[in-house]
Design an enzyme around this catalytic site. Structure first.
Site, PDB file in Angstrom:
ATOM      1  N   CYS A   8       0.862  -1.189   0.000  1.00  0.00           N
ATOM      2  CA  CYS A   8       0.000   0.000   0.000  1.00  0.00           C
ATOM      3  C   CYS A   8       0.895   1.234   0.000  1.00  0.00           C
ATOM      4  O   CYS A   8       2.059   1.148  -0.414  1.00  0.00           O
ATOM      5  CB  CYS A   8      -0.987  -0.023   1.170  1.00  0.00           C
ATOM      6  SG  CYS A   8      -0.223  -0.024   2.812  1.00  0.00           S
ATOM      7  N   ASN A  11       2.208   1.472   4.439  1.00  0.00           N
ATOM      8  CA  ASN A  11       2.491   0.185   5.127  1.00  0.00           C
ATOM      9  C   ASN A  11       2.165   0.240   6.621  1.00  0.00           C
ATOM     10  O   ASN A  11       2.803  -0.416   7.432  1.00  0.00           O
ATOM     11  CB  ASN A  11       3.955  -0.257   4.897  1.00  0.00           C
ATOM     12  CG  ASN A  11       4.235  -1.711   5.254  1.00  0.00           C
ATOM     13  OD1 ASN A  11       5.346  -2.049   5.661  1.00  0.00           O
ATOM     14  ND2 ASN A  11       3.262  -2.588   5.140  1.00  0.00           N
ATOM     15  N   CYS A  13      -1.558   0.696   7.386  1.00  0.00           N
ATOM     16  CA  CYS A  13      -2.999   0.390   7.475  1.00  0.00           C
ATOM     17  C   CYS A  13      -3.375  -0.825   6.636  1.00  0.00           C
ATOM     18  O   CYS A  13      -3.568  -1.922   7.158  1.00  0.00           O
ATOM     19  CB  CYS A  13      -3.847   1.594   7.051  1.00  0.00           C
ATOM     20  SG  CYS A  13      -3.636   3.058   8.088  1.00  0.00           S
ATOM     21  N   ARG A  14      -3.498  -0.645   5.328  1.00  0.00           N
ATOM     22  CA  ARG A  14      -4.073  -1.706   4.495  1.00  0.00           C
ATOM     23  C   ARG A  14      -3.171  -2.925   4.329  1.00  0.00           C
ATOM     24  O   ARG A  14      -3.621  -4.063   4.538  1.00  0.00           O
ATOM     25  CB  ARG A  14      -4.412  -1.131   3.105  1.00  0.00           C
ATOM     26  CG  ARG A  14      -5.535  -0.128   3.145  1.00  0.00           C
ATOM     27  CD  ARG A  14      -5.627   0.659   1.852  1.00  0.00           C
ATOM     28  NE  ARG A  14      -4.480   1.537   1.681  1.00  0.00           N
ATOM     29  CZ  ARG A  14      -4.225   2.271   0.610  1.00  0.00           C
ATOM     30  NH1 ARG A  14      -5.039   2.192  -0.425  1.00  0.00           N
ATOM     31  NH2 ARG A  14      -3.177   3.068   0.556  1.00  0.00           N
ATOM     32  N   SER A  15      -1.905  -2.704   3.957  1.00  0.00           N
ATOM     33  CA  SER A  15      -1.078  -3.892   3.662  1.00  0.00           C
ATOM     34  C   SER A  15      -0.672  -4.679   4.917  1.00  0.00           C
ATOM     35  O   SER A  15      -0.607  -5.912   4.845  1.00  0.00           O
ATOM     36  CB  SER A  15       0.129  -3.541   2.778  1.00  0.00           C
ATOM     37  OG  SER A  15       1.000  -2.638   3.387  1.00  0.00           O
ATOM     38  N   ASP A 123      -8.176   3.833   0.956  1.00  0.00           N
ATOM     39  CA  ASP A 123      -7.239   4.258   2.008  1.00  0.00           C
ATOM     40  C   ASP A 123      -8.038   4.760   3.214  1.00  0.00           C
ATOM     41  O   ASP A 123      -8.774   5.747   3.103  1.00  0.00           O
ATOM     42  CB  ASP A 123      -6.375   5.380   1.417  1.00  0.00           C
ATOM     43  CG  ASP A 123      -5.300   5.847   2.371  1.00  0.00           C
ATOM     44  OD1 ASP A 123      -5.355   5.485   3.560  1.00  0.00           O
ATOM     45  OD2 ASP A 123      -4.414   6.585   1.924  1.00  0.00           O
TER      46      ASP A 123
HETATM   47  P1  4NP Z   1      -1.855   2.802   4.105  1.00  0.00           P
HETATM   48  O1  4NP Z   1      -2.509   4.150   4.671  1.00  0.00           O
HETATM   49  O2  4NP Z   1      -1.278   3.134   2.751  1.00  0.00           O
HETATM   50  O3  4NP Z   1      -3.015   1.866   4.017  1.00  0.00           O
HETATM   51  O4  4NP Z   1      -0.804   2.377   5.115  1.00  0.00           O
HETATM   52  C1  4NP Z   1      -1.822   5.351   4.778  1.00  0.00           C
HETATM   53  C2  4NP Z   1      -0.984   5.579   5.850  1.00  0.00           C
HETATM   54  C3  4NP Z   1      -0.343   6.787   5.983  1.00  0.00           C
HETATM   55  C4  4NP Z   1      -0.516   7.761   5.024  1.00  0.00           C
HETATM   56  C5  4NP Z   1      -1.338   7.524   3.947  1.00  0.00           C
HETATM   57  C6  4NP Z   1      -1.997   6.318   3.816  1.00  0.00           C
HETATM   58  N1  4NP Z   1       0.133   9.009   5.156  1.00  0.00           N
HETATM   59  O5  4NP Z   1      -0.105   9.897   4.322  1.00  0.00           O
HETATM   60  O6  4NP Z   1       0.930   9.201   6.109  1.00  0.00           O
END
Ligand code: 4NP
Length: 154
Positions: A8, A11, A13-15, A123
């Site tokens: 993702c 790294n 939340c989703r992955s 997201d």
């Molecule tokens: P992820 O979510 O891609 O599912 O881990 C996010 C985590 C942090 C951010 C964006 C998306 N960020 O902008 O810090």
């Protein structure tokens, strides 16, 4: 060893949640000695951090312990993983920008889902708790299909 990497943006939340759902599935089916599951982010903002506390809480309610620490996707992963699954189309573009052509082992997570689901795993970072639950619903729908496909091939 069959290696699967979920990717993702951050790294956190989703992955990592996808990793936890898949690890639990593989363990439940007694196949953890055949599969190595990991995850990475296309961005390096959160390197070394545990998953977001909101995702940890939502995952724990469903029985998943997320033990990963954030790392950034690296070009070397293109060769070392059996299957790389991007959570959304932007992640896919970013991964493919490091590859030559469109390698068959790099896919979108939703390629394994029917059309009742969106193309992108949304997201959840800037939204509320329901976004984290929705991500887990999507992961629980897709991971068994991914495992079934892998078992046909390996
Ligand atoms: P992820 O979510 O891609 O599912 O881990 C996010 C985590 C942090 C951010 C964006 C998306 N960020 O902008 O810090």
């Amino acid at each position: 060893m069959v290696s699967v990497q979920f990717v993702c943006l951050g790294n956190i939340c989703r992955s990592p949640a996808a990793q936890g759902v898949m690890e639990t599935l593989v363990r439940t089916r007694g196949m953890d000695d055949r599969f190595a599951i990991d995850s990475a982010g296309t961005a390096g903002y959160h390197i070394g951090r545990p998953p977001d506390g909101r995702m940890l809480a939502s995952a724990q309610k469903r029985g998943y312990e997320l033990a990963s620490r954030a790392k950034q996707f690296e070009k070397s992963h293109l060769r070392s993983r059996t299957l790389i699954l991007a959570m959304d189309r932007e992640n896919l573009r970013d991964i493919l920008s490091l590859a030559e052509g469109v390698p068959a082992h790099i896919k979108l997570f939703s390629d394994y889902l029917d059309e009742s689901w969106p193309r992108d795993v949304p997201d959840p970072y800037y939204g509320g708790e329901e976004g984290f639950e929705y991500v887990l619903d999507m992961l629980e729908a897709g991971c068994p299909k991914i495992l079934d496909e892998l078992l046909k091939k390996f």
